[in-house]
Design a protein around this motif. Structure first.
Motif: not given
Ligand code: ATP
Length: 229
Positions: A101-114
């Motif tokens: 719900a918070a996602a905006r395009p860029g470096h950070w995605d689900m894979a990087r956060v987890t």
């Protein structure tokens, strides 16, 4: 390069003045510790920065733009990623839904956060309301990262958490700094943890910037003068 420049801001709650002249700069890639005893104006400064409270005098410039008059969501879109005091994940949503719900395009995605917070990966399908306090705090930091901010703002992110979870969160903050060079403004009471991650300290006293110095120059004398009880 200067990312954030706060110059001489004042702010009021009704008729009661809370800020009397706060100056605060954050450069690209810099980690700045915003310090001071309780009630000195740290959270109020962050509210002004994130446009939750209008400042009166002074200026706030972020990424070269004045924030004056912008509503909070527009300021956020310029790249302010706030982790507010207290934990506010959306309890009925799963961990994954909260992040997406918070996602905006860029470096950070689900894979990087987890990868940064493996517990969030393990609990991906669980409702946020069922997470422990520490896991919820990781989720709130993860949500802020998913917006791909240029400045991450952490207001007492480890307050009230168990020591082991605190250590995990501090380790993640150090990794953020070392691996991504994200600019971070961090409010916390732990001088020891801040000294391991911050480049510079800005100390507020009675709603004013009273002192700023490189973190390595924070002496016990300064800590006693400005942070002691
Ligand atoms: P803490 O570590 O306790 O959060 P702080 O440095 O973040 O402290 P602020 O919360 O910014 O301090 O408070 C600065 C001043 O503004 C204090 O005098 C406080 O009493 C006052 N204040 C804070 N929030 C409000 C509010 N919602 N209404 C009225 N006064 C407020």
């Amino acid at each position: 390069m200067t990312l954030l420049a706060i110059d001489g801001i004042t702010a009021f709650y009704g008729h009661s003045q809370a800020l009397f002249g706060v100056d605060l700069n954050v450069a690209e890639g810099e980690v700045v510790a915003l310090m001071g005893r309780n009630g000195m104006g740290k959270t109020t400064t962050i509210r002004c920065l994130t446009r939750l409270l209008p400042h009166r005098d002074g200026t706030i410039r972020f990424a070269g733009k004045s924030l004056a008059g912008l509503p909070p969501h527009r300021a956020a879109r310029l790249g302010l990623g706030l982790v507010p005091e207290g934990r506010r994940a959306f309890a009925p949503l799963t961990v994954e839904e909260n992040l997406i719900a918070a996602a905006r395009p860029g470096h950070w995605d689900m894979a990087r956060v987890t990868a940064l917070f493996p517990r969030l990966g393990e609990r991906r399908a669980q409702r946020a309301g069922l997470l422990s306090g520490g896991e919820q705090q990781m989720l709130v930091i993860g949500r802020a990262l998913m917006t791909n901010p240029r400045l991450l703002i952490l207001d007492e992110a480890t307050e009230g958490l168990a020591p082991l979870i605190r250590a995990e969160i501090w380790a993640a903050i150090r990794r953020l700094k070392a691996e991504t060079g994200l600019a971070i403004l961090v409010v916390d009471k732990s001088l020891k943890e801040l000294s391991h991650v911050a480049d510079r300290a800005v100390i507020l006293e009675k709603g004013r910037t009273a002192w700023t110095c490189p973190m390595v120059a924070m002496t016990q004398e300064l800590a006693d003068r400005y942070l002691g009880v």
